[in-house]
Design an enzyme around this catalytic site. Structure first.
Site, PDB file in Angstrom:
ATOM      1  N   PRO A  21       9.893   4.621  -6.430  1.00 22.88           N
ATOM      2  CA  PRO A  21       9.160   5.192  -5.321  1.00 22.88           C
ATOM      3  C   PRO A  21       8.752   4.115  -4.068  1.00 22.88           C
ATOM      4  O   PRO A  21       8.681   2.906  -4.568  1.00 22.88           O
ATOM      5  CB  PRO A  21       7.463   5.158  -6.697  1.00 22.88           C
TER       6      PRO A  21
ATOM      7  N   GLN B 172       4.562   9.755  -8.040  1.00 20.41           N
ATOM      8  CA  GLN B 172       3.440   8.447  -8.455  1.00 20.41           C
ATOM      9  C   GLN B 172       2.597   8.363  -8.351  1.00 20.41           C
ATOM     10  O   GLN B 172       1.654   8.454  -7.371  1.00 20.41           O
ATOM     11  CB  GLN B 172       4.869   7.548  -8.245  1.00 20.41           C
TER      12      GLN B 172
ATOM     13  N   GLY C  26       1.541   1.182 -13.823  1.00 16.21           N
ATOM     14  CA  GLY C  26       1.255   0.595 -13.905  1.00 16.21           C
ATOM     15  C   GLY C  26       0.703  -0.932 -14.043  1.00 16.21           C
ATOM     16  O   GLY C  26       1.300  -1.442 -15.068  1.00 16.21           O
ATOM     17  N   ALA C  27       1.593  -0.664 -12.825  1.00 17.77           N
ATOM     18  CA  ALA C  27       2.919  -2.344 -12.923  1.00 17.77           C
ATOM     19  C   ALA C  27       2.446  -2.670 -10.922  1.00 17.77           C
ATOM     20  O   ALA C  27       1.631  -2.313 -10.332  1.00 17.77           O
ATOM     21  CB  ALA C  27       4.130  -1.868 -12.373  1.00 17.77           C
ATOM     22  N   HIS C  28       3.244  -3.782 -10.935  1.00 15.95           N
ATOM     23  CA  HIS C  28       3.305  -5.102  -9.531  1.00 15.95           C
ATOM     24  C   HIS C  28       1.967  -5.715  -9.271  1.00 15.95           C
ATOM     25  O   HIS C  28       1.313  -5.086  -8.190  1.00 15.95           O
ATOM     26  CB  HIS C  28       3.417  -3.877  -8.523  1.00 15.95           C
TER      27      HIS C  28
ATOM     28  N   TYR D  46      -0.816  -3.811  -9.833  1.00 15.57           N
ATOM     29  CA  TYR D  46      -2.537  -2.853  -8.850  1.00 15.57           C
ATOM     30  C   TYR D  46      -3.132  -2.291  -9.888  1.00 15.57           C
ATOM     31  O   TYR D  46      -3.083  -3.267 -10.872  1.00 15.57           O
ATOM     32  CB  TYR D  46      -1.678  -0.851  -8.199  1.00 15.57           C
TER      33      TYR D  46
ATOM     34  N   ARG E 153       5.160   3.026 -15.439  1.00 18.77           N
ATOM     35  CA  ARG E 153       6.001   2.319 -14.777  1.00 18.77           C
ATOM     36  C   ARG E 153       5.140   0.805 -15.359  1.00 18.77           C
ATOM     37  O   ARG E 153       3.643   0.662 -14.859  1.00 18.77           O
ATOM     38  CB  ARG E 153       5.639   2.683 -12.914  1.00 18.77           C
TER      39      ARG E 153
ATOM     40  N   ARG F 296      17.340  -9.930 -14.448  1.00 21.16           N
ATOM     41  CA  ARG F 296      17.263 -11.815 -15.082  1.00 21.16           C
ATOM     42  C   ARG F 296      16.978 -11.950 -15.593  1.00 21.16           C
ATOM     43  O   ARG F 296      16.089 -11.055 -16.342  1.00 21.16           O
ATOM     44  CB  ARG F 296      15.881 -12.291 -13.667  1.00 21.16           C
TER      45      ARG F 296
END
Length: 372
Positions: A47, A125, A199-201, A203, A250, A294
């Site tokens: 997205p 999304q 549900g990420a980043h 927000y 997410r 990572r």
């Protein structure tokens, strides 16, 4: 401009991936059944907000229809749309689309019809940015958040500092859960094959998950397991509306306003998230990281740690290249590999990978995605 914004607007991105060893026989290009979906390939379009909707109405136009149609025609297995608002108060960028009005929902029907005509699969999304906004974008209302704590930095593409949000009341939270459920229903009415809950980043949902943005003392605050209450309630409401096999979730450690953030105990945090998803009956996860390779704990990457505790579907993302995606698919770490900016600059991305052709460079000024 904040560090996060500078990262989003990197001037160019050069691809030097080389050819896949097995070419068209790569696992990337296998068909696969996940959830309710029969995907043409194990690839997904990540997205990325395009900011192409009418700014007043949040209604998309014909350019968006053609944009997604081209990617479906080329063989992308699963298209995850740009973030689509569940409420006018969830807006954090100019010209982002919504799916909370009848007019918005009707406009999306042209997109889903075009994608399905090409044999593609597309999910919407569902998005609410929470405190990462400004009242000029939310019709004069202050942004919503778990606590009245302003984020640091400026609103992307708006060049105004993040506004101080208002703390959501219990009634506000109940309304929000209903908005997600209604948006999911609208998405199905518009012909989408399912939805992804963002549900990420950093927000709104993730603001409840995070200790530095959530200082509540009611049942939506506390330790991580307790702070995940809102995410669980929204996920359950959406699953009850469209089914678990059409609901993806997410989540991430990464925050748009705090790009260096990491959980204090990454493995324990991931275990806590997975336990919450299992509790509400989720089956499709999209763990998000800015760097797929990572290592974050115990010699493992985020997706490897998720796989340690989760035997359901995992969509992998995070500057994947074909080789790392292929390896993760073969090892079983992920079931589908999602690509972002390369798919913005290359509508024929899948064909180019299969044929070993060079990719067009991503240029921010030309292609203008905001990664979400």
């Amino acid at each position: 401009m904040s560090q996060a914004t500078r990262g989003i607007y990197a001037a160019t991105e050069t691809y030097n991936w080389g050819k896949l060893k097995d070419g068209e026989n790569s696992k990337l290009f296998e068909p696969v059944e996940i959830g309710a979906w029969s995907l043409k390939t194990r690839t997904a379009m990540a997205p990325m907000t395009r900011c192409f909707a009418d700014d007043e109405t949040g209604v998309i136009g014909e350019d968006v229809v053609e944009y997604y149609r081209k990617r479906a025609a080329d063989g992308v297995g699963l298209i995850i749309t740009e973030g689509v608002l569940v409420s006018f108060r969830g807006k954090g960028n100019p010209k982002v689309p919504g799916i909370y009005t009848e007019e918005q929902t009707e406009a999306w029907k042209k997109v889903t019809e075009a994608v399905h005509t090409e044999g593609g699969t597309i999910i919407a999304q569902l998005w609410h940015v929470g405190r990462l906004s400004h009242n000029d974008l939310t019709k004069g209302y202050p942004p919503q958040a778990p606590s009245a704590i302003a984020a640091e930095g400026n609103v992307p593409r708006f060049r105004k500092p993040y506004d101080t949000p208002e703390e959501m009341s219990l009634a506000d939270i109940e309304e929000l859960v209903g908005q997600y459920a209604q948006a999911a229903k609208n998405a199905m009415d518009a012909g989408f094959d399912g939805v992804e809950i963002h549900g990420a980043h950093g927000y709104l949902i993730d603001q409840f998950n995070s200790d530095f943005s959530n200082h509540r003392t009611d049942r939506y605050g506390g330790d991580l397991a307790q702070r995940l209450t809102l995410m669980k309630e929204i996920t359950k409401a959406v699953i009850d509306t469209v089914g678990t096999n059409r609901t993806m979730i997410r989540f991430s450690a990464h925050k748009s306003d705090a790009p260096t953030y990491m959980w204090e105990d990454p493995e324990r945090a991931i275990q806590t998230f997975v336990e919450a998803f299992k509790e509400v009956g989720a089956t499709l996860l999209h763990p998000s990281t800015m760097d797929f390779n990572r290592v974050i704990a115990d010699g493992k990457t985020m997706h490897q740690l998720v796989r340690k505790y989760w035997d359901g579907v995992i969509v992998g993302v995070g500057t994947l290249d074909p080789q790392s995606a292929e390896q993760a698919l073969v090892e079983g770490t992920i079931d589908v590999a999602a690509f972002g900016r390369p798919l913005v600059s290359n509508p024929d991305f899948i064909s180019r990978l299969k044929n070993g052709n060079d990719l067009e460079e991503y240029e921010a000024r030309k292609h203008l995605p905001v990664l979400v």
